[in-house]
Design an enzyme around this catalytic site. Structure first.
Site, PDB file in Angstrom:
ATOM      1  N   SER A 158     -94.555  -9.502 -24.654  1.00 22.45           N
ATOM      2  CA  SER A 158     -95.603  -8.262 -23.922  1.00 22.45           C
ATOM      3  C   SER A 158     -95.706  -7.731 -22.955  1.00 22.45           C
ATOM      4  O   SER A 158     -95.646  -6.738 -21.894  1.00 22.45           O
ATOM      5  CB  SER A 158     -96.708  -8.233 -25.122  1.00 22.45           C
ATOM      6  OG  SER A 158     -97.637  -9.463 -24.244  1.00 22.45           O
ATOM      7  N   HIS A 167     -93.899  -4.211 -29.502  1.00 25.96           N
ATOM      8  CA  HIS A 167     -93.292  -3.629 -28.781  1.00 25.96           C
ATOM      9  C   HIS A 167     -91.782  -3.038 -29.059  1.00 25.96           C
ATOM     10  O   HIS A 167     -91.451  -2.858 -28.526  1.00 25.96           O
ATOM     11  CB  HIS A 167     -93.771  -4.504 -27.724  1.00 25.96           C
ATOM     12  CG  HIS A 167     -94.413  -4.370 -26.867  1.00 25.96           C
ATOM     13  ND1 HIS A 167     -95.108  -3.683 -26.217  1.00 25.96           N
ATOM     14  CD2 HIS A 167     -95.764  -5.390 -26.488  1.00 25.96           C
ATOM     15  CE1 HIS A 167     -96.264  -3.995 -25.388  1.00 25.96           C
ATOM     16  NE2 HIS A 167     -96.355  -5.031 -25.996  1.00 25.96           N
ATOM     17  N   LYS A 225     -98.140   1.368 -30.349  1.00 25.30           N
ATOM     18  CA  LYS A 225     -97.042   1.601 -28.912  1.00 25.30           C
ATOM     19  C   LYS A 225     -96.593   2.918 -28.891  1.00 25.30           C
ATOM     20  O   LYS A 225     -96.717   3.959 -29.337  1.00 25.30           O
ATOM     21  CB  LYS A 225     -96.894   0.215 -29.264  1.00 25.30           C
ATOM     22  CG  LYS A 225     -98.223  -0.900 -28.338  1.00 25.30           C
ATOM     23  CD  LYS A 225     -97.777  -2.382 -28.147  1.00 25.30           C
ATOM     24  CE  LYS A 225     -99.021  -2.394 -27.814  1.00 25.30           C
ATOM     25  NZ  LYS A 225     -99.279  -3.879 -27.784  1.00 25.30           N
TER      26      LYS A 225
HETATM   27  C1  LIG Z   1    -100.652  -4.626 -28.104  1.00 28.07           C
HETATM   28  C2  LIG Z   1    -100.166  -6.284 -29.159  1.00 28.07           C
HETATM   29  C3  LIG Z   1    -101.162  -6.126 -30.119  1.00 28.07           C
HETATM   30  C4  LIG Z   1    -102.585  -5.395 -30.527  1.00 28.07           C
HETATM   31  O1  LIG Z   1    -102.241  -4.366 -31.053  1.00 28.07           O
HETATM   32  P1  LIG Z   1    -103.601  -3.307 -31.430  1.00 28.07           P
HETATM   33  O2  LIG Z   1    -103.072  -2.518 -32.626  1.00 28.07           O
HETATM   34  O3  LIG Z   1    -102.989  -2.764 -29.737  1.00 28.07           O
HETATM   35  O4  LIG Z   1    -104.756  -3.989 -31.327  1.00 28.07           O
HETATM   36  C5  LIG Z   1    -100.877  -7.073 -30.565  1.00 28.07           C
HETATM   37  N1  LIG Z   1     -99.703  -7.906 -30.505  1.00 28.07           N
HETATM   38  C6  LIG Z   1     -98.722  -7.763 -29.547  1.00 28.07           C
HETATM   39  C7  LIG Z   1     -97.667  -8.085 -29.129  1.00 28.07           C
HETATM   40  C8  LIG Z   1     -99.087  -7.099 -28.551  1.00 28.07           C
HETATM   41  O5  LIG Z   1     -98.177  -6.700 -27.565  1.00 28.07           O
END
Ligand SMILES: *Cc1c(COP(=O)(O)O)cnc(C)c1O
Length: 383
Positions: free
Chosen positions: A188, A216, A238
């Site tokens: 991320s 991502h 995302k």
């Molecule tokens: C953003 C993210 C999460 C968390 O997801 P949310 O739905 O925002 O709680 C989990 N793992 C990774 C790798 C992320 O980038």
């Protein structure tokens, strides 16, 4: 002590912590940010082009997806009213889970309140006292949180270092009944990819269960349908443009998660509008692969123009090292009309503070060219 003194000691504790963080340039503040369009935001009274959203396909602003969320809200209400295990399992859940399973080519899927809730629920549900977890060191904070919430022993392997993982498993696998390997598929804060095929081979060799976090990747980085990976989790927050987490896996694993996963059982189901938006988003992504390819193409144009290693995802880090320099660079870009957030420890390792630039389908090539020019002349090679 009276109540007054106790609250005084609490405030003193908070103030001392805040002062230390401020001094280290590590204090974080919330800035009110209003999304004005696919890429424009209003922040601290200023209109900026955002290169910091994870809304890679700009679907949070898409009229058809908004319409789907509104229609579901009209039909089913604003909230789900209870945990999914009680009365919160509205009809849209089944539809979304079938779509996710189909997308990832697994037998079944389970949707959670968020990606964070997915990781903090799945790992403890599968890993118990006699078990172990091996985590890539650059994995997301919620993978660490889930691993620590489990009763198993947690080992951390150096980023994408297969030899180190193998060494850990060689030494420790024999002491445990079950083992799990967990990694971001797209990292991320770095934007690079995990070597999933190699990890999968090592997992087989050591009888370990591999889980990849595709937060991502889903929708924007090809190769996410990894049939050989038994546990494929990710987020709907995302590129999917809504909210929620998911796990795609075999039917028995999903049946077990539905009955044992505490963050699913003891947390309220997602609002129907949110689930409807995810369904509409997945349909849109599947119907238009050329559009879904745009964020990565734009990231690659950017890395090529700056002479950086070719982007593997829509996330490109520009590692500055010092926290102060990174904050300064972010402020400079803000003065030029761009929002590029500074990422600091503890989100990233010490001495690796960075600008994290994310690309979306709607970014204009001319704006990317201007961003490249400013980074080149004013940040990487200041006169
Ligand atoms: C953003 C993210 C999460 C968390 O997801 P949310 O739905 O925002 O709680 C989990 N793992 C990774 C790798 C992320 O980038």
């Amino acid at each position: 002590m009276g109540r007054r003194d106790i609250s005084k000691s609490l405030d003193e504790f908070a103030n001392a912590k805040l002062a230390t963080l401020e001094q280290q340039s590590l204090l974080r503040r919330l800035s009110e940010t209003e999304r004005l369009s696919a890429v424009d935001v209003l922040r601290d009274g200023k209109r900026l082009i955002s290169f910091s959203c994870n809304d890679y396909l700009n679907l949070t602003q898409h009229p058809d997806i908004k319409a789907a969320a509104i229609a579901a809200t009209e039909q089913y209400g604003t909230g789900s009213g209870a945990s999914r295990l009680v009365t919160g399992n509205h009809p849209l859940y089944g539809k979304l889970e079938r779509k996710l399973a189909d997308l990832k080519r697994t037998e079944d899927a389970c949707v959670f309140g968020s990606g964070y809730l997915a990781n903090t629920g799945i790992i403890p549900a599968l890993i118990g006292v006699n078990d172990m977890v091996a985590v890539d060191e650059l994995s997301h904070a919620c993978i660490y949180a889930g691993s620590r919430l489990s009763a198993g022993v947690v080992h951390v392997f150096r980023h994408n270092d297969l030899d180190h993982l193998r060494e850990i498993l060689d030494t420790n696998r024999g002491k445990h009944r079950h083992a799990m390997i967990v990694t971001d598929r797209v990292f991320s804060m770095d934007g690079d990819l995990a070597p999933v095929e190699d990890l999968s081979r090592i997992a087989d060799e050591f009888d370990a269960w591999l889980m990849t976090d595709d937060a991502h990747g889903i929708g924007v980085v090809g190769g996410g349908d990894q049939g050989a990976v038994p546990l494929q989790m990710g987020t709907l927050s995302k590129a999917i443009g809504g909210y929620g987490g998911y796990l795609c896996a075999s039917r028995p694993v999903i049946d077990l998660i539905r009955t044992r996963c505490r963050t699913l059982i003891y947390s309220t189901g997602l609002p129907p509008g949110v689930v409807a938006a995810a369904i509409a988003a997945i349909d849109l992504i599947r119907s238009d692969p050329e559009y879904a390819a745009l964020p990565l193409q734009k990231a690659r144009a950017f890395t090529e123009a700056l002479g950086l290693a070719q982007a593997e995802s829509p996330i490109v880090p520009i590692i500055m090292g010092s926290t102060d320099r990174t904050l300064e660079a972010s402020r400079l870009l803000q003065d030029e009309g761009f929002l590029v957030i500074a990422i600091r420890p503890p989100t990233v390792p010490e001495e690796t503070a960075r600008l994290r630039v994310t690309f979306s389908a709607a970014h204009e090539d001319a704006d990317i060219a201007r961003l490249v020019d400013i980074i080149k002349t004013k940040i990487l090679a200041p006169s």
